[in-house]
Design a protein around this motif. Structure first.
Motif, PDB file in Angstrom:
ATOM      1  N   ASP A  79       0.811  -1.231   0.000  1.00  0.00           N
ATOM      2  CA  ASP A  79       0.000   0.000   0.000  1.00  0.00           C
ATOM      3  C   ASP A  79       0.842   1.278   0.000  1.00  0.00           C
ATOM      4  O   ASP A  79       0.288   2.380  -0.057  1.00  0.00           O
ATOM      5  CB  ASP A  79      -0.988   0.008   1.179  1.00  0.00           C
ATOM      6  N   SER A  82       2.939   3.122  -4.510  1.00  0.00           N
ATOM      7  CA  SER A  82       2.637   4.273  -5.385  1.00  0.00           C
ATOM      8  C   SER A  82       3.276   5.542  -4.849  1.00  0.00           C
ATOM      9  O   SER A  82       3.805   6.362  -5.616  1.00  0.00           O
ATOM     10  CB  SER A  82       1.124   4.475  -5.518  1.00  0.00           C
ATOM     11  N   ASP A 102       0.561  -1.823  -7.024  1.00  0.00           N
ATOM     12  CA  ASP A 102      -0.419  -1.304  -6.060  1.00  0.00           C
ATOM     13  C   ASP A 102      -1.656  -2.176  -6.237  1.00  0.00           C
ATOM     14  O   ASP A 102      -1.789  -2.881  -7.242  1.00  0.00           O
ATOM     15  CB  ASP A 102      -0.739   0.177  -6.368  1.00  0.00           C
ATOM     16  N   SER A 103      -2.586  -2.115  -5.302  1.00  0.00           N
ATOM     17  CA  SER A 103      -3.867  -2.785  -5.558  1.00  0.00           C
ATOM     18  C   SER A 103      -4.915  -1.731  -5.909  1.00  0.00           C
ATOM     19  O   SER A 103      -6.036  -2.066  -6.279  1.00  0.00           O
ATOM     20  CB  SER A 103      -4.312  -3.616  -4.345  1.00  0.00           C
ATOM     21  N   ASP A 104      -4.516  -0.465  -5.817  1.00  0.00           N
ATOM     22  CA  ASP A 104      -5.420   0.640  -6.153  1.00  0.00           C
ATOM     23  C   ASP A 104      -4.968   1.233  -7.493  1.00  0.00           C
ATOM     24  O   ASP A 104      -3.952   1.932  -7.571  1.00  0.00           O
ATOM     25  CB  ASP A 104      -5.340   1.687  -5.031  1.00  0.00           C
ATOM     26  N   VAL A 106      -6.252   3.514  -9.432  1.00  0.00           N
ATOM     27  CA  VAL A 106      -6.338   4.978  -9.611  1.00  0.00           C
ATOM     28  C   VAL A 106      -5.083   5.627  -9.026  1.00  0.00           C
ATOM     29  O   VAL A 106      -4.423   6.446  -9.676  1.00  0.00           O
ATOM     30  CB  VAL A 106      -7.617   5.529  -8.935  1.00  0.00           C
ATOM     31  N   ARG A 107      -4.743   5.198  -7.792  1.00  0.00           N
ATOM     32  CA  ARG A 107      -3.542   5.723  -7.140  1.00  0.00           C
ATOM     33  C   ARG A 107      -2.302   5.414  -7.984  1.00  0.00           C
ATOM     34  O   ARG A 107      -1.435   6.249  -8.191  1.00  0.00           O
ATOM     35  CB  ARG A 107      -3.440   5.065  -5.765  1.00  0.00           C
ATOM     36  N   GLY A 171      -3.428  -6.425  -0.182  1.00  0.00           N
ATOM     37  CA  GLY A 171      -4.370  -6.267  -1.292  1.00  0.00           C
ATOM     38  C   GLY A 171      -5.236  -7.498  -1.499  1.00  0.00           C
ATOM     39  O   GLY A 171      -6.189  -7.474  -2.270  1.00  0.00           O
ATOM     40  N   LYS A 321      -8.010  -7.500 -10.216  1.00  0.00           N
ATOM     41  CA  LYS A 321      -9.228  -6.727  -9.913  1.00  0.00           C
ATOM     42  C   LYS A 321     -10.453  -7.462 -10.484  1.00  0.00           C
ATOM     43  O   LYS A 321     -11.496  -7.563  -9.826  1.00  0.00           O
ATOM     44  CB  LYS A 321      -9.065  -5.344 -10.556  1.00  0.00           C
ATOM     45  N   GLU A 340     -10.416   1.474 -14.558  1.00  0.00           N
ATOM     46  CA  GLU A 340      -9.616   2.481 -13.840  1.00  0.00           C
ATOM     47  C   GLU A 340      -8.272   2.725 -14.511  1.00  0.00           C
ATOM     48  O   GLU A 340      -7.669   3.761 -14.346  1.00  0.00           O
ATOM     49  CB  GLU A 340      -9.325   2.055 -12.388  1.00  0.00           C
ATOM     50  N   TYR A 341      -7.758   1.705 -15.188  1.00  0.00           N
ATOM     51  CA  TYR A 341      -6.421   1.856 -15.749  1.00  0.00           C
ATOM     52  C   TYR A 341      -6.287   0.925 -16.947  1.00  0.00           C
ATOM     53  O   TYR A 341      -6.699  -0.209 -16.907  1.00  0.00           O
ATOM     54  CB  TYR A 341      -5.358   1.462 -14.723  1.00  0.00           C
TER      55      TYR A 341
END
Ligand SMILES: NC(=O)c1ccc[n+]([C@@H]2O[C@H](COP(=O)([O-])OP(=O)(O)OC[C@H]3O[C@@H](n4cnc5c(N)ncnc54)[C@H](O)[C@@H]3O)[C@@H](O)[C@H]2O)c1
Length: 344
Positions: A79, A82, A102-104, A106-107, A171, A321, A340-341
């Motif tokens: 986490d 990023s 990352d697991s996010d 957007v970040r 994650g 995801k 998101e990506y």
């Protein structure tokens, strides 16, 4: 041309120390100037001293602001990747980041945009690509000697579950563990995932329900080139780190088996005994970690693209995801739903 890369390793847990030890003892044309960890303790200081690393700090910013440092290894908890990618890029350092980036998503997209803007080298830590067995399997498939690829089966089962505190920020199993298999599926099929169906459950540690996460998971992947992949993961497996791969093709099958300490088999009246696979994934893949580190250092020295790019880091996260969504909603999920990506 530079003749030596100066590196800093940030995060001195299991994998950070592995990279630092390999850089010091096995990789040419590199020196490790710093070992940094926000939660630096006496044991880490002792470890760094024994390894001959002089710059030991609990403030990673010191490494990032040192003009002598060419490259940073981001080996902190998932986490925080990023944040460090962004900070390293802004400081103009080449970046090796551990998986998952990352697991996010957007970040992560913000962080990778900074890395792209900075024009630095970026390598994602998917070491299985550098494993001599998986490299040979890929070459065999590409040669056409076993015909056309039809289906891949990948199994990965850890001997002992990672610490609970690690799992809380990992994650989840698809991002933390199956991410290596998602990478392998792309690597071995030379294709992208179209759709994923995943399932999972908690069998060995009830505490995972609180994260929430699962300790056992399976995924079925349909690739854009038509190939199929079946993946299974388990967090706990008593006989060692069990990681096997199989590629079923129109004219044969390519298998990557477990490594063993030796091949001695003892047969007796009460059973047949063979050595277990190595207990720890770091032991199984040690030479692959050496090769990935040399490859990253060489990409800086010889100014060539990193062997495993940021895009290679992103796509398996999109697959993770999709798998997570599939588990939650009990349905197949198309990769086109993960918006998101996209590949940078
Ligand atoms: N490629 C691989 O085979 C592989 C293997 C293991 C771990 N990993 C990845 O590497 C990362 C670290 O895993 P690990 O097993 O070493 O975990 P770990 O928990 O053993 O170590 C993480 C270290 O990072 C430090 N840290 C945490 N937050 C920090 C921050 N904000 N700033 C500086 N230091 C910080 C912690 O103090 C700890 O020492 C994870 O993302 C994991 O997914 C990759």
């Amino acid at each position: 041309m530079k003749d030596c890369v100066t590196a800093a390793v940030i995060g001195l847990g299991r994998i950070g120390r592995t990279h630092a030890e390999i850089l010091v003892s096995r990789v040419g044309s590199v020196r490790v100037k710093y070992a940094a960890d926000a939660f630096l303790n006496e044991e880490m200081k002792k470890w760094a001293k024994e390894l001959g690393i002089k710059g030991v700090t609990d403030d990673p910013e010191i490494c990032l602001q040192d003009p002598e440092v060419d490259a940073v290894y981001i080996c902190t908890s998932t986490d925080t990747h990023s944040e460090y990618i962004t900070r390293a890029a802004k400081a103009g350092k080449h970046i090796f980041s551990e998986k998952p980036l990352d697991s996010d998503l957007v970040r992560l997209s913000g962080a990778l945009r900074e890395a792209e803007k900075a024009g630095v080298k970026f390598q994602t830590g998917f070491m299985r690509r550098f494993d001599r067995n998986h490299s040979k399997a890929k070459a065999l498939i590409q040669s056409g000697k076993v015909g056309r690829g039809q289906m891949i089966r990948l199994s990965c089962r850890d001997t002992v579950q990672s610490p609970y505190e690690y799992l809380k920020v990992s994650g989840g199993i698809f991002f933390d563990m199956m991410i290596h298999d998602f990478d392998m599926v792309r690597f071995l099929t030379d294709s992208e995932a179209e759709e994923i169906y995943a399932a999972g459950g908690v069998f060995t540690d009830e505490r995972l329900n609180d994260i929430p996460d699962v300790d056992t998971a399976a995924a079925f992947v349909r690739m854009k080139n038509g190939m199929l992949a079946v993946i299974d993961n388990g967090r706990q497996c008593w006989y060692g780190h069990d990681q096997r791969s199989e590629i079923f093709c129109t004219e044969g099958t390519v298998q990557v088996m477990n490594e063993h300490e030796d091949t001695v088999v003892v047969k007796k009246g009460d059973g047949i005994y063979a050595p277990k696979p190595p207990d720890f994934f770091i032991e199984r893949y040690y030479e692959a970690y050496v090769a990935e580190n040399q490859s990253f250092v060489d990409s800086i020295l010889f100014d060539r693209p990193a062997a495993v790019t940021a895009a290679d880091g992103v796509e398996p996260i999109r697959m993770a995801k999709a798998a997570q969504l599939s588990l939650e909603q009990n349905r197949p999920v198309k990769l086109s739903e993960i918006t998101e990506y996209r590949i940078v």
